[in-house]
Scaffold this motif. Sequence first.
Motif, PDB file in Angstrom:
ATOM      1  N   TRP A 186     -39.655  -0.162  25.903  1.00 20.42           N
ATOM      2  CA  TRP A 186     -39.065   1.062  24.655  1.00 20.42           C
ATOM      3  C   TRP A 186     -38.457   1.078  23.514  1.00 20.42           C
ATOM      4  O   TRP A 186     -38.656  -0.601  23.204  1.00 20.42           O
ATOM      5  CB  TRP A 186     -38.315   2.793  24.959  1.00 20.42           C
ATOM      6  N   SER A 187     -38.414   1.056  22.536  1.00 23.68           N
ATOM      7  CA  SER A 187     -38.352   0.714  21.135  1.00 23.68           C
ATOM      8  C   SER A 187     -36.589   0.762  21.240  1.00 23.68           C
ATOM      9  O   SER A 187     -35.940   1.896  22.539  1.00 23.68           O
ATOM     10  CB  SER A 187     -38.697   1.484  20.030  1.00 23.68           C
ATOM     11  N   VAL A 188     -35.683   0.554  20.476  1.00 25.84           N
ATOM     12  CA  VAL A 188     -34.278   0.614  20.594  1.00 25.84           C
ATOM     13  C   VAL A 188     -33.748   1.692  19.587  1.00 25.84           C
ATOM     14  O   VAL A 188     -32.436   2.577  20.896  1.00 25.84           O
ATOM     15  CB  VAL A 188     -33.362  -0.382  19.761  1.00 25.84           C
ATOM     16  N   SER A 189     -34.979   2.738  19.035  1.00 21.28           N
ATOM     17  CA  SER A 189     -34.601   3.448  18.941  1.00 21.28           C
ATOM     18  C   SER A 189     -34.489   4.424  19.962  1.00 21.28           C
ATOM     19  O   SER A 189     -33.896   5.856  20.062  1.00 21.28           O
ATOM     20  CB  SER A 189     -35.745   4.341  18.142  1.00 21.28           C
ATOM     21  N   LYS A 190     -35.679   4.579  21.004  1.00 22.68           N
ATOM     22  CA  LYS A 190     -36.110   5.220  22.032  1.00 22.68           C
ATOM     23  C   LYS A 190     -35.065   5.192  22.939  1.00 22.68           C
ATOM     24  O   LYS A 190     -34.908   6.659  23.020  1.00 22.68           O
ATOM     25  CB  LYS A 190     -37.767   4.796  22.846  1.00 22.68           C
ATOM     26  N   VAL A 191     -34.290   4.331  23.492  1.00 25.24           N
ATOM     27  CA  VAL A 191     -33.421   3.827  24.020  1.00 25.24           C
ATOM     28  C   VAL A 191     -31.771   4.733  23.403  1.00 25.24           C
ATOM     29  O   VAL A 191     -31.537   5.712  24.466  1.00 25.24           O
ATOM     30  CB  VAL A 191     -32.742   2.437  24.431  1.00 25.24           C
ATOM     31  N   ASN A 192     -32.464   4.981  21.945  1.00 21.41           N
ATOM     32  CA  ASN A 192     -30.815   5.454  21.653  1.00 21.41           C
ATOM     33  C   ASN A 192     -30.962   7.543  21.809  1.00 21.41           C
ATOM     34  O   ASN A 192     -29.809   7.790  22.254  1.00 21.41           O
ATOM     35  CB  ASN A 192     -31.261   5.015  19.933  1.00 21.41           C
ATOM     36  N   THR A 193     -31.990   7.560  21.698  1.00 27.66           N
ATOM     37  CA  THR A 193     -32.343   8.870  21.784  1.00 27.66           C
ATOM     38  C   THR A 193     -32.083   9.737  22.826  1.00 27.66           C
ATOM     39  O   THR A 193     -31.418  10.312  23.469  1.00 27.66           O
ATOM     40  CB  THR A 193     -34.096   9.454  21.164  1.00 27.66           C
ATOM     41  N   LYS A 194     -32.875   8.545  24.052  1.00 26.93           N
ATOM     42  CA  LYS A 194     -32.453   8.796  25.605  1.00 26.93           C
ATOM     43  C   LYS A 194     -31.060   9.201  25.643  1.00 26.93           C
ATOM     44  O   LYS A 194     -30.403   9.455  26.783  1.00 26.93           O
ATOM     45  CB  LYS A 194     -33.416   8.155  26.743  1.00 26.93           C
ATOM     46  N   LEU A 195     -30.250   8.111  25.929  1.00 30.37           N
ATOM     47  CA  LEU A 195     -28.715   7.926  26.087  1.00 30.37           C
ATOM     48  C   LEU A 195     -28.089   9.058  25.313  1.00 30.37           C
ATOM     49  O   LEU A 195     -27.364   9.517  25.703  1.00 30.37           O
ATOM     50  CB  LEU A 195     -27.994   6.134  25.352  1.00 30.37           C
ATOM     51  N   THR A 196     -27.650   9.572  23.843  1.00 31.53           N
ATOM     52  CA  THR A 196     -27.467   9.980  23.183  1.00 31.53           C
ATOM     53  C   THR A 196     -27.995  12.115  23.871  1.00 31.53           C
ATOM     54  O   THR A 196     -27.159  12.640  24.755  1.00 31.53           O
ATOM     55  CB  THR A 196     -27.890  10.257  21.513  1.00 31.53           C
ATOM     56  N   ARG A 197     -29.392  11.650  24.512  1.00 35.99           N
ATOM     57  CA  ARG A 197     -29.944  13.125  24.783  1.00 35.99           C
ATOM     58  C   ARG A 197     -28.824  13.041  25.982  1.00 35.99           C
ATOM     59  O   ARG A 197     -28.522  14.515  26.782  1.00 35.99           O
ATOM     60  CB  ARG A 197     -31.425  12.949  24.934  1.00 35.99           C
ATOM     61  N   GLY A 198     -28.863  12.175  26.662  1.00 37.58           N
ATOM     62  CA  GLY A 198     -29.003  12.095  28.150  1.00 37.58           C
ATOM     63  C   GLY A 198     -27.500  12.578  27.647  1.00 37.58           C
ATOM     64  O   GLY A 198     -26.619  12.904  28.845  1.00 37.58           O
ATOM     65  N   ILE A 199     -26.260  12.065  27.317  1.00 34.29           N
ATOM     66  CA  ILE A 199     -25.232  11.692  27.125  1.00 34.29           C
ATOM     67  C   ILE A 199     -24.696  13.193  27.495  1.00 34.29           C
ATOM     68  O   ILE A 199     -23.759  14.455  27.791  1.00 34.29           O
ATOM     69  CB  ILE A 199     -24.635  10.824  25.938  1.00 34.29           C
ATOM     70  N   SER A 200     -25.293  14.672  26.120  1.00 34.51           N
ATOM     71  CA  SER A 200     -24.730  16.009  25.740  1.00 34.51           C
ATOM     72  C   SER A 200     -25.149  16.249  27.054  1.00 34.51           C
ATOM     73  O   SER A 200     -24.860  17.215  26.803  1.00 34.51           O
ATOM     74  CB  SER A 200     -26.149  15.564  24.667  1.00 34.51           C
TER      75      SER A 200
END
Length: 87
Positions: A46-60
């Motif tokens: 994945w891109s780092v941006s996708k990782v950031n998105t998945k972490l942010t969404r997962g935490i939410s």
Amino acid sequence: MGSGLYRKRQELERAIGQLPEDNRKAIELYFFHQLSRKDIASLLGWSVSKVNTKLTRGISLLKWRLNPAYFEKARRIWESLQESGSH
């Protein structure tokens, strides 16, 4: 481990298990395996941006699953913003 702490851990594990697969992978690798976002991106392709998105969404999603009042408050704020923007 105290019974209250044990219940909270079970609740957290259950909530993580209910996340969409990509969000769950990102959460587990980041928090439990302590991989960096860059390492997760490399590991999963994945891109780092996708990782950031998945972490942010997962935490939410975890906040919502573990505390439905959090989601309800966010929903009310969203609705009030929508209503004020429609006039």
